[in-house]
Write a protein that holds these residues in place. Structure first.
Motif, PDB file in Angstrom:
ATOM      1  N   ALA A 120       0.831  -1.210   0.000  1.00  0.00           N
ATOM      2  CA  ALA A 120       0.000   0.000   0.000  1.00  0.00           C
ATOM      3  C   ALA A 120       0.866   1.260   0.000  1.00  0.00           C
ATOM      4  O   ALA A 120       0.583   2.226  -0.719  1.00  0.00           O
ATOM      5  N   VAL A 121       1.933   1.249   0.786  1.00  0.00           N
ATOM      6  CA  VAL A 121       2.817   2.408   0.883  1.00  0.00           C
ATOM      7  C   VAL A 121       3.585   2.612  -0.428  1.00  0.00           C
ATOM      8  O   VAL A 121       3.717   3.742  -0.917  1.00  0.00           O
ATOM      9  N   LEU A 122       4.075   1.528  -1.017  1.00  0.00           N
ATOM     10  CA  LEU A 122       4.771   1.642  -2.297  1.00  0.00           C
ATOM     11  C   LEU A 122       3.828   2.181  -3.376  1.00  0.00           C
ATOM     12  O   LEU A 122       4.208   3.054  -4.171  1.00  0.00           O
ATOM     13  N   SER A 123       2.612   1.670  -3.432  1.00  0.00           N
ATOM     14  CA  SER A 123       1.629   2.149  -4.408  1.00  0.00           C
ATOM     15  C   SER A 123       1.383   3.644  -4.241  1.00  0.00           C
ATOM     16  O   SER A 123       1.361   4.399  -5.219  1.00  0.00           O
ATOM     17  N   TYR A 124       1.227   4.073  -2.988  1.00  0.00           N
ATOM     18  CA  TYR A 124       1.009   5.495  -2.726  1.00  0.00           C
ATOM     19  C   TYR A 124       2.214   6.313  -3.205  1.00  0.00           C
ATOM     20  O   TYR A 124       2.065   7.359  -3.836  1.00  0.00           O
ATOM     21  N   GLY A 125       3.414   5.833  -2.920  1.00  0.00           N
ATOM     22  CA  GLY A 125       4.620   6.554  -3.312  1.00  0.00           C
ATOM     23  C   GLY A 125       4.757   6.702  -4.821  1.00  0.00           C
ATOM     24  O   GLY A 125       5.052   7.790  -5.327  1.00  0.00           O
ATOM     25  N   PHE A 126       4.553   5.617  -5.539  1.00  0.00           N
ATOM     26  CA  PHE A 126       4.723   5.676  -6.990  1.00  0.00           C
ATOM     27  C   PHE A 126       3.541   6.353  -7.689  1.00  0.00           C
ATOM     28  O   PHE A 126       3.736   7.110  -8.633  1.00  0.00           O
ATOM     29  N   GLU A 127       2.335   6.108  -7.217  1.00  0.00           N
ATOM     30  CA  GLU A 127       1.148   6.615  -7.906  1.00  0.00           C
ATOM     31  C   GLU A 127       0.740   8.016  -7.457  1.00  0.00           C
ATOM     32  O   GLU A 127       0.418   8.866  -8.290  1.00  0.00           O
ATOM     33  N   SER A 128       0.737   8.284  -6.160  1.00  0.00           N
ATOM     34  CA  SER A 128       0.260   9.581  -5.669  1.00  0.00           C
ATOM     35  C   SER A 128       1.379  10.603  -5.503  1.00  0.00           C
ATOM     36  O   SER A 128       1.154  11.800  -5.670  1.00  0.00           O
ATOM     37  N   MET A 129       2.570  10.143  -5.158  1.00  0.00           N
ATOM     38  CA  MET A 129       3.686  11.067  -4.948  1.00  0.00           C
ATOM     39  C   MET A 129       4.589  11.160  -6.174  1.00  0.00           C
ATOM     40  O   MET A 129       5.501  11.979  -6.206  1.00  0.00           O
ATOM     41  N   ASN A 130       4.355  10.321  -7.161  1.00  0.00           N
ATOM     42  CA  ASN A 130       5.123  10.296  -8.405  1.00  0.00           C
ATOM     43  C   ASN A 130       6.623  10.065  -8.166  1.00  0.00           C
ATOM     44  O   ASN A 130       7.475  10.638  -8.843  1.00  0.00           O
ATOM     45  N   LEU A 131       6.941   9.219  -7.196  1.00  0.00           N
ATOM     46  CA  LEU A 131       8.336   8.867  -6.948  1.00  0.00           C
ATOM     47  C   LEU A 131       8.875   8.043  -8.105  1.00  0.00           C
ATOM     48  O   LEU A 131       8.129   7.303  -8.759  1.00  0.00           O
ATOM     49  N   GLN A 132      10.166   8.142  -8.338  1.00  0.00           N
ATOM     50  CA  GLN A 132      10.835   7.328  -9.344  1.00  0.00           C
ATOM     51  C   GLN A 132      11.586   6.166  -8.709  1.00  0.00           C
ATOM     52  O   GLN A 132      11.720   5.104  -9.295  1.00  0.00           O
ATOM     53  N   ARG A 133      12.085   6.373  -7.474  1.00  0.00           N
ATOM     54  CA  ARG A 133      12.949   5.383  -6.820  1.00  0.00           C
ATOM     55  C   ARG A 133      12.623   5.333  -5.325  1.00  0.00           C
ATOM     56  O   ARG A 133      12.553   6.370  -4.674  1.00  0.00           O
ATOM     57  N   ILE A 134      12.451   4.116  -4.822  1.00  0.00           N
ATOM     58  CA  ILE A 134      12.270   3.903  -3.386  1.00  0.00           C
ATOM     59  C   ILE A 134      13.358   2.941  -2.943  1.00  0.00           C
ATOM     60  O   ILE A 134      13.512   1.857  -3.495  1.00  0.00           O
ATOM     61  N   GLN A 135      14.123   3.374  -1.947  1.00  0.00           N
ATOM     62  CA  GLN A 135      15.266   2.605  -1.447  1.00  0.00           C
ATOM     63  C   GLN A 135      14.944   1.970  -0.101  1.00  0.00           C
ATOM     64  O   GLN A 135      14.119   2.473   0.643  1.00  0.00           O
ATOM     65  N   ALA A 136      15.634   0.883   0.189  1.00  0.00           N
ATOM     66  CA  ALA A 136      15.562   0.246   1.509  1.00  0.00           C
ATOM     67  C   ALA A 136      16.990  -0.087   1.930  1.00  0.00           C
ATOM     68  O   ALA A 136      17.731  -0.704   1.166  1.00  0.00           O
ATOM     69  N   LEU A 137      17.368   0.350   3.119  1.00  0.00           N
ATOM     70  CA  LEU A 137      18.684   0.043   3.681  1.00  0.00           C
ATOM     71  C   LEU A 137      18.492  -1.022   4.749  1.00  0.00           C
ATOM     72  O   LEU A 137      17.771  -0.802   5.725  1.00  0.00           O
ATOM     73  N   ILE A 138      19.131  -2.179   4.560  1.00  0.00           N
ATOM     74  CA  ILE A 138      18.858  -3.343   5.412  1.00  0.00           C
ATOM     75  C   ILE A 138      20.159  -3.972   5.874  1.00  0.00           C
ATOM     76  O   ILE A 138      21.053  -4.240   5.069  1.00  0.00           O
TER      77      ILE A 138
END
Length: 187
Positions: A120-138
């Motif tokens: 749900a959060v990824l969908s919001y980021g790409f669709e509503s916020m128009n993000l190009q890249r989402i990173q995760a540091l693990i």
């Protein structure tokens, strides 16, 4: 990247409601942020007092207000207790990029809840916020988190050696990333 609005967005999935975390949720946060297993890879020591939870909530509110992040509280539909959180931090609007982070109460591990919230959060980021890249540091030993992001299509791009200093030690972190064009291709 579109800035989020002044109104905190609520997200819903089949089983979950992701909402803003308020000061009244401090005791819910304490239920799981005092657990050493939950906090093992969080970057902070297990919480010791309600003040720790209030400070965390204050940070959630400040990153939203300053447009540097957004953190949703995870609740089961029909219930109001926060059982975890998921959201963005270190947003870089000029680069259409952010980092994602999450944690979940141990009693809900292995039930697909973290994955449902992350989706749900990824969908919001790409669709509503128009993000190009989402990173995760693990951290490399955090196998459950690695499995979760890989299942969502993230690609490991490298190892950041001694990247973070937490708990009196330096931690290596894997850099994972998911690009907007790959989000729709995931399994």
């Amino acid at each position: 990247m579109r800035n989020h609005t002044d109104v905190f967005p609520t997200l819903e999935t089949e089983r979950l409601r992701l909402r803003q975390i308020e000061e009244s949720d401090a005791s819910s946060l304490m239920n799981y942020l005092t657990d050493p297993e939950v906090m093992e890879y969080y970057g902070l020591a297990p919480f010791q007092s309600i003040k720790d939870a209030l400070n965390e909530i204050s940070w959630y509110q400040s990153i939203f207000k300053e447009n540097t992040g957004i953190r949703w509280g995870i609740t089961l539909k029909g219930e109001d207790e926060i059982i975890g959180s998921c959201g963005f931090l270190n947003m870089s609007p000029q680069n259409y990029r952010t980092e994602v982070g999450y944690e979940l109460s141990k009693q809900y591990w292995g039930k697909g809840i973290a994955g449902e919230a992350l989706d749900a959060v990824l969908s919001y980021g790409f669709e509503s916020m128009n993000l190009q890249r989402i990173q995760a540091l693990i951290e490399p030993p955090n196998v459950a988190s690695i499995r979760l992001v890989e299942k969502h299509g993230f690609v490991r791009e490298g190892l950041l050696r001694n990247f973070e200093f937490t708990g009196n030690k330096f931690d290596d972190l894997y850099m994972y990333a998911l690009l907007k064009q790959d989000f729709g291709k995931r399994i």
